[in-house]
Design a protein around this motif. Sequence first.
Motif, PDB file in Angstrom:
ATOM      1  N   GLY A 182      31.767  30.572  16.000  1.00 12.81           N
ATOM      2  CA  GLY A 182      32.989  30.146  15.325  1.00 12.81           C
ATOM      3  C   GLY A 182      32.865  28.737  14.783  1.00 12.81           C
ATOM      4  O   GLY A 182      31.865  28.041  14.993  1.00 12.81           O
ATOM      5  N   GLU A 183      33.901  28.314  14.087  1.00 12.20           N
ATOM      6  CA  GLU A 183      33.906  26.978  13.497  1.00 12.20           C
ATOM      7  C   GLU A 183      33.991  25.904  14.581  1.00 12.20           C
ATOM      8  O   GLU A 183      34.571  26.116  15.645  1.00 12.20           O
ATOM      9  CB  GLU A 183      35.094  26.832  12.543  1.00 12.20           C
ATOM     10  CG  GLU A 183      35.003  27.710  11.311  1.00 12.20           C
ATOM     11  CD  GLU A 183      36.147  27.466  10.350  1.00 12.20           C
ATOM     12  OE1 GLU A 183      36.967  26.561  10.612  1.00 12.20           O
ATOM     13  OE2 GLU A 183      36.221  28.172   9.318  1.00 12.20           O
ATOM     14  N   ALA A 184      33.409  24.754  14.293  1.00 10.13           N
ATOM     15  CA  ALA A 184      33.455  23.635  15.230  1.00 10.13           C
ATOM     16  C   ALA A 184      34.879  23.105  15.338  1.00 10.13           C
ATOM     17  O   ALA A 184      35.642  23.134  14.369  1.00 10.13           O
ATOM     18  CB  ALA A 184      32.517  22.525  14.769  1.00 10.13           C
ATOM     19  N   THR A 185      35.233  22.639  16.528  1.00  6.48           N
ATOM     20  CA  THR A 185      36.486  21.924  16.729  1.00  6.48           C
ATOM     21  C   THR A 185      36.133  20.532  17.256  1.00  6.48           C
ATOM     22  O   THR A 185      34.959  20.210  17.477  1.00  6.48           O
ATOM     23  CB  THR A 185      37.402  22.637  17.744  1.00  6.48           C
ATOM     24  OG1 THR A 185      36.857  22.489  19.070  1.00  6.48           O
ATOM     25  CG2 THR A 185      37.537  24.116  17.422  1.00  6.48           C
ATOM     26  N   GLN A 189      31.280  23.171  19.735  1.00  7.91           N
ATOM     27  CA  GLN A 189      30.769  24.098  18.726  1.00  7.91           C
ATOM     28  C   GLN A 189      29.860  25.106  19.412  1.00  7.91           C
ATOM     29  O   GLN A 189      28.998  24.740  20.215  1.00  7.91           O
ATOM     30  CB  GLN A 189      29.984  23.321  17.668  1.00  7.91           C
ATOM     31  CG  GLN A 189      29.060  24.172  16.803  1.00  7.91           C
ATOM     32  CD  GLN A 189      29.801  24.924  15.730  1.00  7.91           C
ATOM     33  OE1 GLN A 189      30.473  24.327  14.902  1.00  7.91           O
ATOM     34  NE2 GLN A 189      29.687  26.247  15.731  1.00  7.91           N
TER      35      GLN A 189
END
Length: 214
Positions: A182-185, A189
């Motif tokens: 998924g996308e990094a927060t 990541q």
Amino acid sequence: MLMRAPKETGSWSWNLEDVEEPGTEFALMTAARMSAVLEKHDLLVPSSLEWAWFQTGRGGLGVHSRLNLVTRSLDDPALPDALRACRPTGHPQAEIGGILVLGSGTWFDAGGERHREYRLVELMVAPDETDLWIELSVHHDVWGQCDFRGEPHPAIHTNNAPRLASALEELVQVLGVEAEPGEATYYGQAEGYGLEAPDIIDGRGPDLTDATLG
């Protein structure tokens, strides 16, 4: 006390395309197969389901439902009808959106002691007209090389991260589709079947506690 980030420290998704019989039944059947893997690794023992309602052409209705699984299992043939029976009376055309599987899992501290934690791992299954989108997410620091304060915790990482990696690898085999990170927060990541290694400066990782942690 185990701190929980408001956004994912890592997430993985799968998209099952051109499903023969898409919908709530297939979504719950898939959730049951995945939960069996997660429960085997003591990462998620399902206790309830939560979902939002939407209507084609209108989008989300701002209405959510919750169903406890105390006397049910995810592969109960009557479960899809039980979810549909929760349809809000003011919206007879409402459809079930993404279904969140909630429950508790086990993490191990540096000394190897077991701890139960609610929502240690979260599983979402979202049926569409022809596809099924799935996401597995984690929100805690026990899967990473450092805690949220940036302090390295190699023993905690060793006691927890390999179980998550093994479960993800097994889920890929069960689903027949590779997991997409998924996308990094701000909090992390996904990389492979684990979390991306943080930048270590002067023996410490980034301090993430300047943001609100639950």
